[in-house]
Design a protein around this motif. Structure first.
Motif, short mmCIF file in Angstrom:
data_model
loop_
_atom_site.label_atom_id
_atom_site.label_comp_id
_atom_site.label_asym_id
_atom_site.label_seq_id
_atom_site.Cartn_x
_atom_site.Cartn_y
_atom_site.Cartn_z
N PHE A 189 36.87 13.48 -123.87
CA PHE A 189 37.97 13.98 -122.97
C PHE A 189 38.12 12.95 -121.82
CE2 PHE A 189 34.60 16.58 -121.72
CZ PHE A 189 34.73 16.86 -120.24
N ASN A 190 39.24 12.80 -121.55
CA ASN A 190 39.37 11.68 -120.36
C ASN A 190 39.52 12.54 -119.03
OD1 ASN A 190 40.44 10.23 -118.42
ND2 ASN A 190 42.15 9.47 -119.59
N PRO A 191 38.57 12.53 -118.26
CA PRO A 191 38.47 13.47 -117.15
C PRO A 191 39.42 13.11 -116.08
CG PRO A 191 36.76 11.81 -117.05
CD PRO A 191 37.35 11.69 -118.35
N GLN A 192 40.21 11.95 -116.32
CA GLN A 192 41.07 11.74 -115.22
C GLN A 192 42.49 12.28 -115.57
OE1 GLN A 192 40.38 9.75 -112.39
NE2 GLN A 192 38.46 9.91 -113.04
N ARG A 193 42.49 12.84 -116.82
CA ARG A 193 43.77 13.61 -117.26
C ARG A 193 43.51 15.08 -117.54
NH1 ARG A 193 48.76 12.04 -118.49
NH2 ARG A 193 48.72 12.60 -120.43
N THR A 223 26.21 31.66 -137.53
CA THR A 223 25.10 32.18 -138.53
C THR A 223 25.77 32.60 -140.07
OG1 THR A 223 25.17 34.35 -137.59
CG2 THR A 223 23.50 32.61 -137.08
N ASN A 224 27.13 32.53 -139.84
CA ASN A 224 28.13 33.06 -141.05
C ASN A 224 27.74 32.14 -142.36
OD1 ASN A 224 30.07 33.36 -143.07
ND2 ASN A 224 31.55 34.08 -141.54
N ALA A 225 27.39 33.07 -143.58
CA ALA A 225 27.04 32.16 -144.68
C ALA A 225 28.15 31.14 -145.08
CB ALA A 225 27.03 33.13 -145.83
N ALA A 226 29.29 31.25 -144.49
CA ALA A 226 30.27 30.29 -144.75
C ALA A 226 29.94 28.90 -144.19
CB ALA A 226 31.65 30.66 -143.97
N TRP A 227 29.08 28.64 -143.31
CA TRP A 227 28.68 27.31 -142.62
C TRP A 227 27.32 27.03 -143.58
CZ3 TRP A 227 33.14 26.18 -141.01
CH2 TRP A 227 34.06 27.10 -140.48
N GLU A 228 26.70 27.49 -144.45
CA GLU A 228 25.69 27.14 -145.12
C GLU A 228 25.55 25.45 -145.61
OE1 GLU A 228 22.22 28.41 -148.38
OE2 GLU A 228 24.07 29.39 -147.94
N ASP A 229 24.65 24.87 -145.03
CA ASP A 229 24.68 23.44 -145.30
C ASP A 229 26.03 22.99 -145.02
OD1 ASP A 229 23.10 21.12 -146.10
OD2 ASP A 229 24.02 21.23 -148.09
N SER A 230 26.74 23.05 -143.97
CA SER A 230 27.98 22.77 -143.43
C SER A 230 28.32 22.68 -141.94
CB SER A 230 28.93 23.26 -144.20
OG SER A 230 30.25 22.77 -143.64
N ARG A 231 28.98 21.61 -141.66
CA ARG A 231 29.15 21.54 -140.14
C ARG A 231 29.80 22.75 -139.44
NH1 ARG A 231 28.96 18.21 -144.12
NH2 ARG A 231 31.14 18.62 -144.26
N LYS A 232 29.33 23.36 -138.44
CA LYS A 232 29.93 24.38 -137.88
C LYS A 232 30.90 24.14 -136.68
CE LYS A 232 25.97 26.15 -139.31
NZ LYS A 232 25.17 25.29 -140.34
N PRO A 233 32.04 24.92 -136.62
CA PRO A 233 33.04 24.41 -135.87
C PRO A 233 32.85 24.58 -134.30
CG PRO A 233 33.83 26.37 -137.33
CD PRO A 233 32.46 26.21 -137.56
N LEU A 234 33.27 23.63 -133.57
CA LEU A 234 32.94 23.55 -132.23
C LEU A 234 34.28 23.88 -131.49
CD1 LEU A 234 31.06 22.33 -129.86
CD2 LEU A 234 32.37 20.21 -130.11
N VAL A 235 34.11 24.82 -130.63
CA VAL A 235 35.28 25.21 -129.82
C VAL A 235 34.99 25.08 -128.35
CG1 VAL A 235 34.31 27.62 -129.59
CG2 VAL A 235 36.93 27.02 -129.28
N GLY A 236 35.97 24.68 -127.44
CA GLY A 236 35.94 24.30 -126.16
C GLY A 236 37.25 24.66 -125.37
N GLU A 237 36.97 24.97 -124.17
CA GLU A 237 38.29 25.40 -123.22
C GLU A 237 38.46 24.35 -122.31
OE1 GLU A 237 38.78 29.10 -120.06
OE2 GLU A 237 37.45 29.30 -121.87
N PHE A 238 39.70 23.77 -122.34
CA PHE A 238 40.36 22.63 -121.59
C PHE A 238 41.49 22.97 -120.52
CE2 PHE A 238 38.41 20.80 -125.41
CZ PHE A 238 37.85 19.48 -124.99
N VAL A 239 41.35 22.49 -119.61
CA VAL A 239 42.45 22.61 -118.70
C VAL A 239 43.50 21.26 -118.58
CG1 VAL A 239 43.31 23.42 -116.42
CG2 VAL A 239 41.27 24.53 -117.54
N PHE A 240 44.66 21.52 -118.78
CA PHE A 240 45.64 20.22 -118.61
C PHE A 240 46.91 20.80 -117.52
CE2 PHE A 240 49.41 17.79 -120.07
CZ PHE A 240 48.89 16.58 -119.38
N ARG A 241 46.78 20.14 -116.46
CA ARG A 241 47.97 20.24 -115.66
C ARG A 241 48.13 21.94 -115.16
NH1 ARG A 241 51.62 15.84 -114.62
NH2 ARG A 241 53.33 17.40 -114.32
#
Length: 608
Positions: free
Chosen positions: A402-406, A442-460
């Motif tokens: 992310f661009n910290p200037q924006r 730890t849900n079996a849905a993510w076995e041997d698979s990438r786990k979703p990354l979640v983040g909280e951003f603020v824009f204006r």
């Protein structure tokens, strides 16, 4: 998604080592004398002589393969029978360099075998061959049988018949109907000398000296000349893979939209990674179509630009950092938030327990600055070693740039590889319990698979929740050209569970704050029309914004000549409402022979 090239190289080392290793075995003690090629081929996909010895099968040599592990040659009977369902050509598997030449008239004695490229577990169709041959050259310098022309008129619009329920959905035992089904038509020409003319490229040249063309230029054409795969019923029947019997160095470097002018002629083969393949004895001349990499527009002051880009197993040893940086800065116009998929750890595939990716990210960020872009900041969560799939030792993960200037990132400590992110309410608004964090890791849905990354951003002053995804790959699915019709898509099971988990999390945010801005994006590894995406969208919690584009532009990936959507950005109702957003699939990789990733990035611009 695991590297296509690594999977393919592994398969090529075991495929076709010897015909018997992947052969449909049909026990029969019978011995057939003086049969013709069309007798052997028969009117179904499996030879009536499979497993039998045949003697003095006559034909003219139409092509000789002197390389790879499937060496041999094709012969064709110049005196065809009256049945359009029976092929007049066949492959003779020698295993070593054949001692015949094109134009030789030969007789062949040997065993009729049904070789399945990729093995029987792949679900692929079988290739009828003569193996363990004894070969007699009768004469040389004969005219090759005239090539059968494959064109828009000859290829049916329907792709394949429904499989026989009594045979678990296989079409092997069905009588070929070459005027009704494309797969039947191609099968009726298996091993024969065929020809295409002035065909447009719909799949760029790959590292294995293969490309894809279409003999139906109007069939679901993309804006750049590809063939869009827009539903499970639009398989694009005019697609045909092209290989060459010549030197690899002579094979053209083609992009989508180029044209192979003149005629391309040779035997019709069937391969593991493409199905019916014209193995060219004579290759047409490449005429470039002038395809250029796209550039999206720059976001305006009040617009937030969010993008997703699969950078294909990026690690510090790769030589593509400058190219990726140039793509991010110039083609993507330095988006404010960028979800990256397939970022590997600091030493790539060296499997020594390393999971950090700070060196990978520092190298990319420095390259972006050198290319004239902003100095991005980044957030991610390191995986548990070896738990997220991808190349062994690589520890791929999703990363936010992310661009910290924006835009600013709201850090809430406590997120790690196994801690689930929750949703809470702060001053009447939705908030994450940890940021960055992972969704239900730890849900079996993510076995041997990438786990979703979640983040909280603020824009204006407005909070935007961003969820970066890389769902389970489509590996293990039966191919479009499989013997089972319709083919089984077994990999969907895990993606459906993953889509359910992400949708449940998004609903938690929206239940807490109805008008929350939520962007869910990444390599979904499934189509915009798939059940996976329908589950992810749920009852309106999300909507795949690529569907706002014309159908001719809905693709991010090209596979076996089909331009299709794997990478997507899904948006919550607050963003979709009023259509105050703009979506762009930025085509910079998938259609090019010199791609730096096999995925095209996606960009969304909107006013939070």
């Amino acid at each position: 998604m695991p590297s296509k090239s690594s999977a393919r190289l592994a398969a090529l080392t075991v495929a076709a080592v010897c015909s018997a290793a992947s052969t449909v075995v049909i026990a029969s003690p019978a011995h057939a004398d003086a049969v013709r090629i069309h007798d052997i081929q028969g009117s179904t996909r499996i030879s009536p002589y499979a497993g039998q010895q045949v003697t003095d099968v006559a034909g003219i040599v139409t092509g000789v393969r002197t390389y790879g592990s499937s060496r041999g040659f094709w012969i064709q009977d110049p005196s065809a029978d009256a049945d359009p369902a029976t092929s007049e050509g066949i492959f003779v598997f020698t295993g070593s360099t054949p001692k015949v030449a094109v134009g030789d008239s030969v007789t062949v004695s040997g065993t009729v075998s049904e070789y399945v490229p990729g093995g029987t577990s792949s679900g692929n169709q079988a290739l009828t061959e003569i193996t363990r041959p004894t070969i007699t050259v009768v004469s040389s310098g004969n005219a090759v049988p005239a090539a059968t022309v494959i064109d828009a008129r000859s290829v049916p619009n329907a792709y394949a018949p429904a499989g026989d329920p009594a045979a678990k959905g296989s079409i092997n035992g069905l009588t070929l109907r070459p005027t009704k089904y494309a797969l039947d038509y191609y099968e009726s020409l298996e091993g024969m000398n065929v020809q295409v003319a002035n065909t447009r490229v719909v799949g760029a040249t790959d590292p294995y000296t293969e490309l894809w063309v279409t003999v139906k230029p109007r069939e679901n054409a993309s804006r750049h000349g590809g063939a869009v795969y827009g539903s499970y019923a639009s398989q694009n029947t005019g697609r045909l893979q092209i290989q060459s019997l010549g030197k690899a160095s002579d094979f053209p470097d083609a992009n989508v939209g180029d044209v192979l002018t003149g005629t391309t002629t040779g035997p019709l083969d069937y391969t593991q990674f493409g199905g019916y393949t014209l193995v060219a004895r004579e290759l047409g001349t490449l005429e470039q179509g002038g395809l250029e990499r796209e550039t999206t527009r720059k976001q305006r002051r009040g617009e937030l630009a969010v993008a997703t880009y699969n950078v294909e197993n990026l690690d510090p040893a790769d030589g593509t950092f400058d190219e990726h940086a140039a793509a991010i800065v110039h083609n993507l116009q330095s988006p404010d938030i960028l979800s990256l998929e397939e970022i590997q750890d600091n030493n790539g595939t060296k499997n020594d327990g390393t999971v950090g990716a700070d060196q990978t990210m520092s190298k990319l960020i420095d390259a972006i600055v050198a290319a004239g872009g902003p100095r991005y900041d980044w957030r991610s969560v390191d995986p548990v070693d070896g738990e997220d799939g991808g190349q062994p030792g690589g520890n791929i993960r999703n990363v936010f740039l992310f661009n910290p200037q924006r835009v600013s990132f709201t850090d809430r400590p406590g997120g790690d590889a196994t801690t689930a992110t929750g949703v809470t309410k702060v001053r009447g608004k939705a908030a994450l319990t940890v940021s960055p964090g992972r969704i239900d890791p730890t849900n079996a849905a993510w076995e041997d698979s990438r786990k979703p990354l979640v983040g909280e951003f603020v824009f204006r002053g407005r909070t935007v929740f961003v969820i970066a995804n890389h769902f389970a790959s489509k590996g293990g699915d039966q191919s479009l050209h499989a013997q089972y019709q319709p083919p089984t898509r077994s990999s969907e099971t895990q993606r459906h569970l993953q889509a359910t988990a992400v949708n449940t999390f998004v609903k938690q945010i929206l239940d807490t704050q109805k008008n929350a801005d939520v962007v869910t994006l990444g390599d979904i590894n499934d189509f915009e029309f798939s059940d996976t995406v329908e589950i992810l969208e749920g009852d309106g919690a999300l909507w795949s914004a690529i569907k706002s584009l014309p159908r001719s532009e809905r693709y991010s990936y090209v596979y076996q000549g089909n331009s299709q959507t794997l990478d997507q950005i899904l948006i919550s109702p607050s963003i979709r409402r009023g259509c105050d957003f703009e979506y762009d699939s930025v085509h910079i990789n998938a259609e090019f022979h010199d791609q730096i990733s096999d995925h095209d990035p996606q960009v969304l611009r909107f006013h939070p």
